[in-house]
Design a protein around this motif. Structure first.
Motif, PDB file in Angstrom:
ATOM      1  N   TRP A  89      86.327  70.413  71.478  1.00  0.00           N
ATOM      2  CA  TRP A  89      86.583  69.274  70.598  1.00  0.00           C
ATOM      3  C   TRP A  89      85.314  68.731  69.937  1.00  0.00           C
ATOM      4  CZ3 TRP A  89      90.951  67.468  68.555  1.00  0.00           C
ATOM      5  CH2 TRP A  89      90.924  66.222  67.921  1.00  0.00           C
ATOM      6  N   SER A  90      84.274  68.531  70.686  1.00  0.00           N
ATOM      7  CA  SER A  90      83.049  67.927  70.129  1.00  0.00           C
ATOM      8  C   SER A  90      82.337  68.855  69.147  1.00  0.00           C
ATOM      9  CB  SER A  90      82.095  67.509  71.244  1.00  0.00           C
ATOM     10  OG  SER A  90      81.644  68.649  71.949  1.00  0.00           O
ATOM     11  N   LEU A  91      82.653  70.127  69.160  1.00  0.00           N
ATOM     12  CA  LEU A  91      82.037  71.092  68.250  1.00  0.00           C
ATOM     13  C   LEU A  91      82.892  71.368  67.013  1.00  0.00           C
ATOM     14  CD1 LEU A  91      80.922  73.676  70.957  1.00  0.00           C
ATOM     15  CD2 LEU A  91      79.559  71.828  69.953  1.00  0.00           C
ATOM     16  N   MET A  92      84.120  70.880  67.003  1.00  0.00           N
ATOM     17  CA  MET A  92      85.050  71.162  65.908  1.00  0.00           C
ATOM     18  C   MET A  92      84.753  70.310  64.680  1.00  0.00           C
ATOM     19  SD  MET A  92      88.770  71.268  67.698  1.00  0.00           S
ATOM     20  CE  MET A  92      89.196  72.435  68.948  1.00  0.00           C
ATOM     21  N   THR A  93      85.095  70.881  63.525  1.00  0.00           N
ATOM     22  CA  THR A  93      85.065  70.104  62.287  1.00  0.00           C
ATOM     23  C   THR A  93      86.312  69.221  62.260  1.00  0.00           C
ATOM     24  OG1 THR A  93      86.347  71.737  61.045  1.00  0.00           O
ATOM     25  CG2 THR A  93      83.946  72.027  61.080  1.00  0.00           C
ATOM     26  N   ASP A  94      86.341  68.253  61.357  1.00  0.00           N
ATOM     27  CA  ASP A  94      87.537  67.415  61.242  1.00  0.00           C
ATOM     28  C   ASP A  94      88.755  68.236  60.830  1.00  0.00           C
ATOM     29  OD1 ASP A  94      86.593  64.955  62.132  1.00  0.00           O
ATOM     30  OD2 ASP A  94      85.773  64.435  60.180  1.00  0.00           O
ATOM     31  N   ALA A  95      88.558  69.261  60.020  1.00  0.00           N
ATOM     32  CA  ALA A  95      89.676  70.126  59.635  1.00  0.00           C
ATOM     33  C   ALA A  95      90.246  70.846  60.859  1.00  0.00           C
ATOM     34  CB  ALA A  95      89.230  71.135  58.578  1.00  0.00           C
ATOM     35  N   GLU A  96      89.366  71.334  61.725  1.00  0.00           N
ATOM     36  CA  GLU A  96      89.823  71.992  62.949  1.00  0.00           C
ATOM     37  C   GLU A  96      90.536  70.995  63.852  1.00  0.00           C
ATOM     38  OE1 GLU A  96      86.550  75.492  63.711  1.00  0.00           O
ATOM     39  OE2 GLU A  96      85.884  73.409  63.935  1.00  0.00           O
ATOM     40  N   ARG A  97      90.008  69.788  63.935  1.00  0.00           N
ATOM     41  CA  ARG A  97      90.640  68.760  64.767  1.00  0.00           C
ATOM     42  C   ARG A  97      92.030  68.409  64.231  1.00  0.00           C
ATOM     43  NH1 ARG A  97      85.670  64.540  66.051  1.00  0.00           N
ATOM     44  NH2 ARG A  97      84.460  65.999  67.310  1.00  0.00           N
ATOM     45  N   ARG A  98      92.171  68.336  62.917  1.00  0.00           N
ATOM     46  CA  ARG A  98      93.494  68.055  62.338  1.00  0.00           C
ATOM     47  C   ARG A  98      94.489  69.162  62.694  1.00  0.00           C
ATOM     48  NH1 ARG A  98      90.122  66.517  58.180  1.00  0.00           N
ATOM     49  NH2 ARG A  98      89.993  64.264  58.001  1.00  0.00           N
ATOM     50  N   ALA A  99      94.024  70.399  62.678  1.00  0.00           N
ATOM     51  CA  ALA A  99      94.892  71.523  63.058  1.00  0.00           C
ATOM     52  C   ALA A  99      95.322  71.388  64.513  1.00  0.00           C
ATOM     53  CB  ALA A  99      94.173  72.850  62.818  1.00  0.00           C
ATOM     54  N   VAL A 100      94.400  71.003  65.375  1.00  0.00           N
ATOM     55  CA  VAL A 100      94.731  70.785  66.790  1.00  0.00           C
ATOM     56  C   VAL A 100      95.727  69.641  66.922  1.00  0.00           C
ATOM     57  CG1 VAL A 100      93.811  70.027  69.032  1.00  0.00           C
ATOM     58  CG2 VAL A 100      92.602  71.766  67.708  1.00  0.00           C
ATOM     59  N   MET A 101      95.541  68.583  66.155  1.00  0.00           N
ATOM     60  CA  MET A 101      96.449  67.437  66.234  1.00  0.00           C
ATOM     61  C   MET A 101      97.871  67.822  65.817  1.00  0.00           C
ATOM     62  SD  MET A 101      94.765  65.122  67.665  1.00  0.00           S
ATOM     63  CE  MET A 101      95.877  63.729  67.463  1.00  0.00           C
ATOM     64  N   LYS A 102      98.012  68.763  64.894  1.00  0.00           N
ATOM     65  CA  LYS A 102      99.347  69.264  64.536  1.00  0.00           C
ATOM     66  C   LYS A 102      99.973  69.989  65.722  1.00  0.00           C
ATOM     67  CE  LYS A 102      98.751  69.593  59.576  1.00  0.00           C
ATOM     68  NZ  LYS A 102      98.741  70.438  58.389  1.00  0.00           N
ATOM     69  N   LEU A 103      99.159  70.793  66.407  1.00  0.00           N
ATOM     70  CA  LEU A 103      99.656  71.479  67.605  1.00  0.00           C
ATOM     71  C   LEU A 103     100.034  70.480  68.690  1.00  0.00           C
ATOM     72  CD1 LEU A 103      97.062  74.397  67.834  1.00  0.00           C
ATOM     73  CD2 LEU A 103      99.457  74.552  67.116  1.00  0.00           C
ATOM     74  N   VAL A 104      99.218  69.439  68.838  1.00  0.00           N
ATOM     75  CA  VAL A 104      99.503  68.388  69.819  1.00  0.00           C
ATOM     76  C   VAL A 104     100.862  67.751  69.520  1.00  0.00           C
ATOM     77  CG1 VAL A 104      98.810  66.059  70.543  1.00  0.00           C
ATOM     78  CG2 VAL A 104      97.118  67.907  70.467  1.00  0.00           C
ATOM     79  N   ALA A 105     101.125  67.450  68.244  1.00  0.00           N
ATOM     80  CA  ALA A 105     102.398  66.833  67.866  1.00  0.00           C
ATOM     81  C   ALA A 105     103.569  67.768  68.187  1.00  0.00           C
ATOM     82  CB  ALA A 105     102.386  66.484  66.375  1.00  0.00           C
ATOM     83  N   GLU A 106     103.400  69.059  67.938  1.00  0.00           N
ATOM     84  CA  GLU A 106     104.455  70.028  68.258  1.00  0.00           C
ATOM     85  C   GLU A 106     104.694  70.088  69.766  1.00  0.00           C
ATOM     86  OE1 GLU A 106     103.199  73.720  66.540  1.00  0.00           O
ATOM     87  OE2 GLU A 106     103.288  72.906  64.491  1.00  0.00           O
ATOM     88  N   ARG A 107     103.624  70.071  70.542  1.00  0.00           N
ATOM     89  CA  ARG A 107     103.762  70.099  72.005  1.00  0.00           C
ATOM     90  C   ARG A 107     104.429  68.841  72.520  1.00  0.00           C
ATOM     91  NH1 ARG A 107      97.625  72.017  72.233  1.00  0.00           N
ATOM     92  NH2 ARG A 107      97.954  74.227  71.814  1.00  0.00           N
ATOM     93  N   GLU A 108     104.084  67.688  71.930  1.00  0.00           N
ATOM     94  CA  GLU A 108     104.701  66.432  72.346  1.00  0.00           C
ATOM     95  C   GLU A 108     106.213  66.442  72.086  1.00  0.00           C
ATOM     96  OE1 GLU A 108     102.356  63.613  70.159  1.00  0.00           O
ATOM     97  OE2 GLU A 108     101.032  63.235  71.872  1.00  0.00           O
ATOM     98  N   GLU A 109     106.619  67.042  70.975  1.00  0.00           N
ATOM     99  CA  GLU A 109     108.055  67.146  70.668  1.00  0.00           C
ATOM    100  C   GLU A 109     108.775  67.971  71.716  1.00  0.00           C
ATOM    101  OE1 GLU A 109     109.164  68.322  66.714  1.00  0.00           O
ATOM    102  OE2 GLU A 109     107.677  66.992  65.806  1.00  0.00           O
ATOM    103  N   LYS A 110     108.174  69.073  72.133  1.00  0.00           N
ATOM    104  CA  LYS A 110     108.786  69.946  73.139  1.00  0.00           C
ATOM    105  C   LYS A 110     108.913  69.229  74.475  1.00  0.00           C
ATOM    106  CE  LYS A 110     107.341  74.329  71.165  1.00  0.00           C
ATOM    107  NZ  LYS A 110     106.489  75.507  71.323  1.00  0.00           N
TER     108      LYS A 110
END
Length: 60
Positions: free
Chosen positions: A36-57
């Motif tokens: 996380w601390s090494l990621m760009t904001d674009a990479e973090r946004r991509a992770v946050m999309k995955l987080v939202a998908e996981r939360e739905e499941k």
């Protein structure tokens, strides 16, 4: 989701990995948390999309 500012960590201080190495608190993988601390904001946004998908499941 606001794409203009820095992406903050979704950590909620409930740090425990499930059998799939996904944190039960923030829904990030162990690798995503470690990088996380090494990621760009674009990479973090991509992770946050995955987080939202996981939360739905989890909510099902």
């Amino acid at each position: 989701m606001d794409n203009s500012g820095p992406v903050r960590s979704p950590c909620v201080s409930i740090c425990a990995l499930d059998e799939n190495d996904i944190c039960v608190g923030c829904q990030r993988s162990a690798d995503e948390i470690a990088r996380w601390s090494l990621m760009t904001d674009a990479e973090r946004r991509a992770v946050m999309k995955l987080v939202a998908e996981r939360e739905e499941k989890v909510a099902l």
